[in-house]
Design an enzyme around this catalytic site. Structure first.
Site, PDB file in Angstrom:
ATOM      1  N   HIS A 165      -7.499  -5.680  -1.160  1.00  0.00           N
ATOM      2  CA  HIS A 165      -6.361  -4.991  -0.555  1.00  0.00           C
ATOM      3  C   HIS A 165      -5.879  -5.678   0.719  1.00  0.00           C
ATOM      4  O   HIS A 165      -4.757  -5.468   1.156  1.00  0.00           O
ATOM      5  CB  HIS A 165      -6.755  -3.546  -0.251  1.00  0.00           C
ATOM      6  CG  HIS A 165      -5.613  -2.593  -0.084  1.00  0.00           C
ATOM      7  ND1 HIS A 165      -4.734  -2.280  -1.096  1.00  0.00           N
ATOM      8  CD2 HIS A 165      -5.196  -1.885   1.000  1.00  0.00           C
ATOM      9  CE1 HIS A 165      -3.843  -1.420  -0.664  1.00  0.00           C
ATOM     10  NE2 HIS A 165      -4.089  -1.157   0.609  1.00  0.00           N
TER      11      HIS A 165
ATOM     12  N   SER B  41       0.844  -1.186   0.000  1.00  0.00           N
ATOM     13  CA  SER B  41       0.000   0.000   0.000  1.00  0.00           C
ATOM     14  C   SER B  41       0.885   1.243   0.000  1.00  0.00           C
ATOM     15  O   SER B  41       1.653   1.436  -0.939  1.00  0.00           O
ATOM     16  CB  SER B  41      -0.958  -0.041   1.196  1.00  0.00           C
ATOM     17  OG  SER B  41      -2.027   0.847   1.020  1.00  0.00           O
TER      18      SER B  41
END
Length: 663
Positions: free
Chosen positions: A636, A524
């Site tokens: 994610h 990320s």
């Protein structure tokens, strides 16, 4: 004596996670959740366990099978436990009598039910449910016939139409409902085209506390207000002033005060969460910790614990004292506070406390606690003495046969004289005189915190012979408001320098590090920074970027948070393409020489996979060493809660890439 073996990625199938301890009001009975990964079924299974914290007997399993059973909550009289189970496919509310017998299903909601909260008299349970307008709270228990599966168009007329957690919006709104324990009759407390999150029930039973953003235009609204819903009339009364983000609302036992966590978004999503107290008689809200730089809550990053819950303040029976978790300098700790503003640490060791329950008492608590070489267990905290007594030892057999690396804390000063903090792990079976490769790990967020907690990825790398360096660069939580806000508008600036300063410090102070064999990885924001690093230095011989950002210009329109996160963090939008491009790693692709492995999930809506594709194609077009791994049916959160086989594949890809280029 047989030498202990080193850990492997596949050991995730052996390890057990314990979380969400719930202590009954008698201060003795405790129920908690134990989660395992089932290899053959390729899924997670969670069960309720019971332990008497006074007698400290072996925990007793209360639920069985392959389902996920979670969110246990005691009835006020301590005779029953409500919980959520997906044993009938979608999660529904069940209730279990502590004297024994089968759990009884209370809800049959078409889209499932969650978050059970008992009424003070124990006759009802409030819960959250997702419903379309006009949809019934109940559905048939029978398997529905297969519906026509032909694809249909998705009509989109708002910006917040997708989320990484839930995918595309299908017209459901989160409402608050209730079920009668005896009759199993259900009803709605909220309705309409808004999402309501259930918080708590007032001690007198008159009100249910919820949070919601009732703005008509939500695309540009980032609020969470606390409301009181009259349990009889369903009338709503707003307690906060639409100035920020408030939640985790809990009542004092006498019903005079509501404690809540929140902030007024002074620094957007980098604002420290604080404790607020609403006085019911004075009808006034005050910030209790406004003069403190302490971050309230658990913001530690990990990749192992399953089922940890977000806590508000836990009131004591005296109506003016309470306990809470705080994030502080690489630890999450337990604090004691009072309405007068006193704050005292009750447990301030080097650890990650990811669960806390007091049962309303002030003399002891049950904590879920992890350390770098301890995956996690439950302990009784005796508040007066600060003594910890271990309640569970769920990974005892595994730890007896497996050697884990310890994390040594480091502190150093950045090139511009900021104090920085982190850890270094030596390889397992390290021998004096060895020269070993070093891997720099970078956390996501960026507003998160590496902590004194178990990290399976780090342990796997240490087992493969790598030293692992991880720090909290500016932008991280746990070091005050100025520190966490410093990264905004400066991505790739001083945060990059902090990480390079950390590598320089490690090389200068640990003579076992081979400075010619350096690797870097992160996910990320950590993936963004990995991309940025290899575009600005060639000192790393291998890199692995995960769920990353490479191009802020396209990120603006494709991420579920892009159009506002870009403004909050880069402090720029599409009216300033030059600034967005300046902060984009893709702009520096011509300078990238480090072999790069790109890991990305197909259904990542936070950092969509096109970010990986752009970088991969640009590198390959320039004949650079790069490989792209795409993970199907993953979002994610792959590294933390993805499909078990994909989580293990990911770990093996990371180790394999470093093995190829650093050994």
């Amino acid at each position: 004596m047989t030498e202990k073996r080193t850990i492997q990625a596949e050991d995730l199938y052996q390890l057990k996670s314990v979380a969400d301890p719930q202590l009954a009001s008698n201060g003795r009975d405790c129920v908690f959740i134990e989660t395992v990964m089932l290899e053959e079924e390729n899924k997670y299974s969670s069960h309720l366990y019971y332990i008497n914290v006074s007698e400290k007997n072996k925990p007793v399993q209360w639920t069985f099978g392959e389902a996920r059973n979670h969110s246990p909550r005691w009835s006020p009289d301590g005779q029953r436990v409500a919980f959520v189970s997906d044993r009938s496919q979608k999660g529904q509310i069940y209730v279990l009598d502590v004297k024994g017998g089968e759990a009884r299903q209370l809800t049959t909601c078409p889209n499932g039910a969650s978050n059970p909260v008992w009424s003070p008299d124990g006759t009802k349970i409030a819960f959250n449910v997702a419903l379309k307008n006009g949809e019934s709270l109940s559905s048939s228990n029978k398997s529905e016939e297969k519906k026509d599966k032909r694809p249909v168009p998705l009509e989109v007329d708002k910006m917040k139409y997708k989320s990484d957690a839930n995918g595309f919006w299908e017209g459901n709104y989160t409402q608050v409902a209730f079920v009668d324990i005896q009759t199993e009759e259900t009803g709605l407390l909220t309705s309409g085209e808004h999402d309501y999150q259930l918080q708590s029930w007032s001690p007198d039973g008159k009100y249910v506390t919820v949070t919601a953003d009732l703005s008509e235009e939500k695309d540009q609204s980032f609020l969470s207000d606390v409301y009181l819903i009259n349990a009889e009339t369903k009338e709503a009364r707003k307690l906060t002033e639409s100035t920020g983000y408030f939640g985790s609302a809990t009542w004092s036992p006498n019903g005079k005060y509501i404690g809540m966590l929140g902030h007024e978004r002074e620094y957007k999503n980098a604002t420290l969460s604080k404790i607020w107290i609403y006085d019911m008689e004075a009808e006034k809200l005050d910030c209790l910790t406004k003069d403190s730089d302490l971050l309230i809550g658990d913001y530690a990053i990990g990749d192992f614990q399953q089922g940890a819950v977000t806590l508000g303040i836990l009131w004591g029976e005296d109506n003016h004292s309470f306990y809470f978790l705080a994030t502080d300098h690489g630890n999450t700790v337990v604090y004691y506070g009072t309405l007068e503003g006193e704050l005292y640490p009750a447990l301030l060791d080097a650890q990650h406390v990811y669960g806390l329950s007091t049962g309303g008492k002030v003399d002891r608590a049950v904590v879920a606690l992890s350390k770098p070489s301890h995956p996690g267990d439950l302990f009784v905290l005796h508040v007066t003495s600060g003594e910890l007594e271990q309640l569970t030892n769920v990974n005892e057999a595994f730890l007896q046969e497996t050697v884990l690396a310890n994390a040594e804390p480091i502190e150093f000063t950045s090139s511009d004289q900021w104090d920085l903090h982190g850890w270094i792990m030596k390889p397992v079976h390290f021998k004096e005189g060895d020269k070993v490769p070093l891997i720099l790990e970078i956390h996501g967020g960026p507003h998160a915190m590496y902590a004194n907690t178990y990290f399976h990825e780090f342990q796997c790398l240490a087992a493969q012979g790598y030293a692992v360096l991880y720090i909290n660069p500016r932008g991280s939580h746990g070091y005050g408001q100025q520190f966490v806000d410093a990264v905004r508008g400066d991505y790739g600036g001083k945060d990059y320098e902090d990480l390079m300063d950390a590598v320089d410090y490690a090389i200068a102070n640990f003579d076992f590090i081979d400075e010619n064999r350096l690797g870097v990885t992160g996910g990320s924001y950590g993936g963004f920074m990995t991309n940025w690093i290899i575009g600005h230095t060639n000192r790393f011989k291998a890199a692995v970027t995960q769920r990353s950002i490479s191009n802020w210009i396209s990120f603006y329109g494709v991420s579920d948070i892009g159009y506002y996160f870009t403004d909050w963090q880069i402090k720029s939008g599409l009216n300033d393409i030059e600034t967005l491009w300046k902060h984009s790693p893709l702009a520096y692709v011509d300078k990238m020489e480090t072999p790069l492995l790109i890991l990305h999930s197909e259904k990542d809506y936070r950092c969509p996979i096109e970010q990986a594709e752009q970088l991969f194609i640009a590198l390959k077009d320039r004949k650079k060493a790069a490989k792209l791994i795409r993970f199907p049916e993953a979002n994610h959160e792959l590294s933390r809660s993805g499909k078990p086989n994909l989580r293990i594949s990911r770990l093996n890809y990371i180790a394999g890439w470093f093995n190829e280029y650093l050994n």
